[in-house]
Design an enzyme around this catalytic site. Structure first.
Site, mmCIF file in Angstrom:
data_model
loop_
_atom_site.group_PDB
_atom_site.id
_atom_site.type_symbol
_atom_site.label_atom_id
_atom_site.label_comp_id
_atom_site.label_asym_id
_atom_site.label_seq_id
_atom_site.Cartn_x
_atom_site.Cartn_y
_atom_site.Cartn_z
ATOM 1 N N TYR A 79 52.620 -14.567 16.790
ATOM 2 C CA TYR A 79 51.309 -14.649 17.441
ATOM 3 C C TYR A 79 50.414 -15.559 16.603
ATOM 4 C CZ TYR A 79 52.557 -10.531 20.287
ATOM 5 O OH TYR A 79 53.154 -9.650 21.155
ATOM 6 N N PHE A 227 50.867 -6.097 28.966
ATOM 7 C CA PHE A 227 50.281 -6.701 30.171
ATOM 8 C C PHE A 227 49.727 -5.639 31.127
ATOM 9 C CE2 PHE A 227 53.414 -10.519 29.740
ATOM 10 C CZ PHE A 227 52.596 -11.116 28.792
ATOM 11 N N GLY A 231 48.525 -7.851 34.110
ATOM 12 C CA GLY A 231 49.355 -7.637 35.298
ATOM 13 C C GLY A 231 50.280 -8.802 35.553
#
Ligand SMILES: NC(=O)c1ccc[n+]([C@@H]2O[C@H](COP(=O)([O-])OP(=O)(O)OC[C@H]3O[C@@H](n4cnc5c(N)ncnc54)[C@H](OP(=O)(O)O)[C@@H]3O)[C@@H](O)[C@H]2O)c1
Length: 305
Positions: A79, A227, A231
């Protein structure tokens, strides 16, 4: 809370009312059910795109999360944006060893120094990835390491290496991510799994993921969806709401649609945790307060339909 108090018998995971949604256990470690996902800290959009975020602002978000009762931080060495790395900022935000904070990281995916994705790690590369996380986080032992899985094949060779690193003391607890039920069983036969991190959300409920969730509930281990707010948009980040039931419940309650999605996640079982990702202080505060939303049966039915 002392180290001793937060160690609980993993067979009796504790759910308490309290800040950030009460608690659950990741093996012997107790965490707030409302956690924090660090993927959005380095860059505003997906972690590979967009301008790097302001470092001081991202560190302030991490510290504010801690103040609000969040004790579960999800991260990875991959990340990072051109100027920022999530692990480095977590290390800087919490410089003194804080026994209440649990940092979960992932290995498997790889990115080179320019940020280009490399092939998923081979078994002989996993130790290096674990050591990279140790260096960046400034730790001698990682609280929780997930094997992030690609594909539906056997994960025994890879998970077996992590099990050895756990025996060697570099890792405290093991998890698996993006797995099928068969892969969870396979890992379980090698070493204890304390958590599964799979994609799951109000509009993201495949039969396979529901079967994995059911299995984690049966075994009393954590299920950590990713998520949950983004979504279908996934790595692209949260976009305009597409579910009318979410909009309706949000409007009726006077809260945001993102908060409804997070609250719905925490309603899926006491072992279901949330790790919303944000680099925005206002969003962070909204996300933590979403843990206080208690749906009626009618609202839950409408949202889950
Ligand atoms: N195991 C895996 O394969 C995997 C894959 C992906 C992610 N993850 C983990 O899961 C975590 C969560 O996933 P995610 O961060 O991609 O997605 P997410 O938490 O579902 O959604 C993040 C998106 O929602 C926005 N957002 C956050 N709070 C909001 C609010 N209150 N109102 C409106 N928008 C809001 C964020 O933008 P702002 O920054 O502007 O708030 C960002 O665009 C990650 O941080 C990472 O730790 C794991």
């Amino acid at each position: 809370m002392t180290m001793q108090q937060r160690r609980v018998d993993s067979a009796k995971a504790v759910v308490a009312t309290g800040p950030a949604g009460g608690s659950w256990s990741l093996g012997p470690l107790q965490v707030s059910r409302m956690g924090f996902g660090a993927m959005r800290l380095a860059a505003g959009a997906a972690f590979t795109d967009g301008p790097s975020r302001d470092r001081a602002a991202s560190i302030a978000v991490l510290r504010r999360a801690r103040e609000l009762g969040v004790t579960h931080f999800d991260t990875a060495a991959f990340y990072f944006s051109p100027l920022r790395a999530a692990n480095e900022m977590i290390n800087a935000a919490f410089p003194e060893h804080d026994d209440d904070i649990v940092v979960a990281t992932k290995v498997g995916p790889g990115r080179d120094a320019s940020g280009h994705w490399t092939d998923p790690a081979r078994p002989d590369q996993l130790r290096g990835q674990v050591e990279e996380n140790l260096r960046q986080l400034g730790r001698d032992r990682l609280d929780l390491v997930y094997l992030r899985v690609f594909g539906s094949g056997s994960i025994g060779d890879l998970f077996g290496v992590l099990a050895e690193l756990r025996t060697d003391g570099l890792i405290g607890n093991l998890g698996v991510s993006n797995v099928s039920r068969a892969q969870l069983y396979e890992a379980w036969d090698i070493a204890p799994v304390v958590s599964v991190q799979n994609r799951f959300g109000l509009d993201q409920r495949t039969p396979e993921t529901l079967a994995v969730l059911e299995e984690t509930t049966r075994r009393g281990i954590a299920f950590v969806p990713f998520f949950a707010m983004a979504g279908a948009a996934g790595g692209r980040g949260r976009s305009a709401e597409t579910n009318p039931a979410v909009t309706e419940v949000a409007n009726a309650r006077g809260v945001s649609e993102a908060q409804i999605r997070l609250a719905w996640t925490l309603h899926q079982g006491p072992n279901v945790l949330a790790i919303p990702g944000t680099g925005d202080l206002r969003h962070l505060e909204q996300n933590v307060s979403a843990a206080d939303i208690q749906f009626t049966h009618e609202e839950l039915d409408a949202l889950s339909r």
